[in-house]
Design a protein around this motif. Structure first.
Motif, short mmCIF file in Angstrom:
data_model
loop_
_atom_site.label_atom_id
_atom_site.label_comp_id
_atom_site.label_asym_id
_atom_site.label_seq_id
_atom_site.Cartn_x
_atom_site.Cartn_y
_atom_site.Cartn_z
N UNK A 15 53.65 -14.98 -23.74
CA UNK A 15 53.29 -13.57 -23.80
C UNK A 15 51.86 -13.47 -24.30
N UNK A 16 51.37 -12.26 -24.42
CA UNK A 16 50.07 -12.06 -25.07
C UNK A 16 50.31 -12.03 -26.58
N UNK A 17 49.36 -12.49 -27.36
CA UNK A 17 49.53 -12.41 -28.81
C UNK A 17 49.65 -10.95 -29.27
N UNK A 33 59.70 -5.42 -32.60
CA UNK A 33 58.95 -5.16 -31.38
C UNK A 33 58.02 -6.33 -31.08
N UNK A 34 58.06 -6.83 -29.84
CA UNK A 34 57.21 -7.94 -29.43
C UNK A 34 56.47 -7.58 -28.13
N UNK A 35 55.27 -8.14 -27.90
CA UNK A 35 54.58 -7.90 -26.64
C UNK A 35 55.37 -8.51 -25.48
N UNK A 36 55.41 -7.80 -24.36
CA UNK A 36 56.17 -8.24 -23.19
C UNK A 36 55.32 -8.02 -21.95
N UNK A 37 54.93 -9.09 -21.27
CA UNK A 37 54.17 -8.96 -20.03
C UNK A 37 55.09 -8.43 -18.94
N UNK A 38 54.62 -7.42 -18.22
CA UNK A 38 55.55 -6.78 -17.29
C UNK A 38 55.00 -6.53 -15.90
N UNK A 70 47.32 -17.23 -23.12
CA UNK A 70 47.04 -16.93 -24.53
C UNK A 70 48.15 -17.41 -25.45
N UNK A 71 49.38 -17.45 -24.95
CA UNK A 71 50.50 -17.98 -25.73
C UNK A 71 51.49 -18.59 -24.77
N UNK A 72 51.58 -19.90 -24.77
CA UNK A 72 52.50 -20.60 -23.89
C UNK A 72 53.07 -21.78 -24.64
N UNK A 73 54.39 -21.80 -24.79
CA UNK A 73 55.05 -22.88 -25.51
C UNK A 73 56.18 -23.43 -24.64
#
Length: 141
Positions: A15-17, A33-38, A70-73
């Motif tokens: 997701x994005x940080x 609440x967390x960021x969610x790419x949509x 930006x954030x990939x695990x």
């Protein structure tokens, strides 16, 4: 652990940080609440579109199709099996969509994390002219 909750060896948490303010509220926020790419924006440049907020997720949410550098695990085999596209050197706009599609075609599933794992001080970086471009601090222009 967040990765184990996916119950998927081929999971990628991405997701994005979150904004730094959101991270500071995370411990007291009952909604989690967390960021969610949509979405993906298809313009002259293919880019990951907007992100929204996902709330009260009990485990990571399967998204597929949207991935953020930006954030990939993931397990390291994802990087070994699906390296950066060597046929697309110096591509910035479109690289995330390219990689998401390639991960998916190799059998990987992309999940939105259910808790904030990383944050960025967007307010401070937007006010820093050096952070908003490709210049070095030593450049005079």
């Amino acid at each position: 652990d967040m990765f184990a909750l996916t119950r998927n060896e081929y999971a990628i948490l991405s997701t994005r940080p979150a904004d730094l303010d959101q991270l500071q509220r995370a411990d007291t926020d009952e909604m989690h609440e967390v960021p969610h790419l949509c979405s993906v924006a298809f313009t002259s440049n293919v880019r990951m579109g907007k992100s929204t907020a996902a709330r009260d997720l009990s485990k990571p949410k399967l998204t597929n199709g949207v991935w953020s550098a930006a954030m990939s695990f993931s397990k390291c085999h994802a990087e070994l099996k699906v390296p950066v596209d060597a046929n697309a050197p110096n591509v910035f706009d479109g690289d995330e969509f390219n990689r998401a599609v390639r991960f998916w075609t190799y059998g990987y599933d992309i999940f939105t994390p259910h808790r904030i794992a990383i944050a960025h001080d967007y307010r401070r970086s937007r006010n820093n002219t050096f952070a908003m471009g490709w210049r070095n601090k030593d450049d005079e222009s």
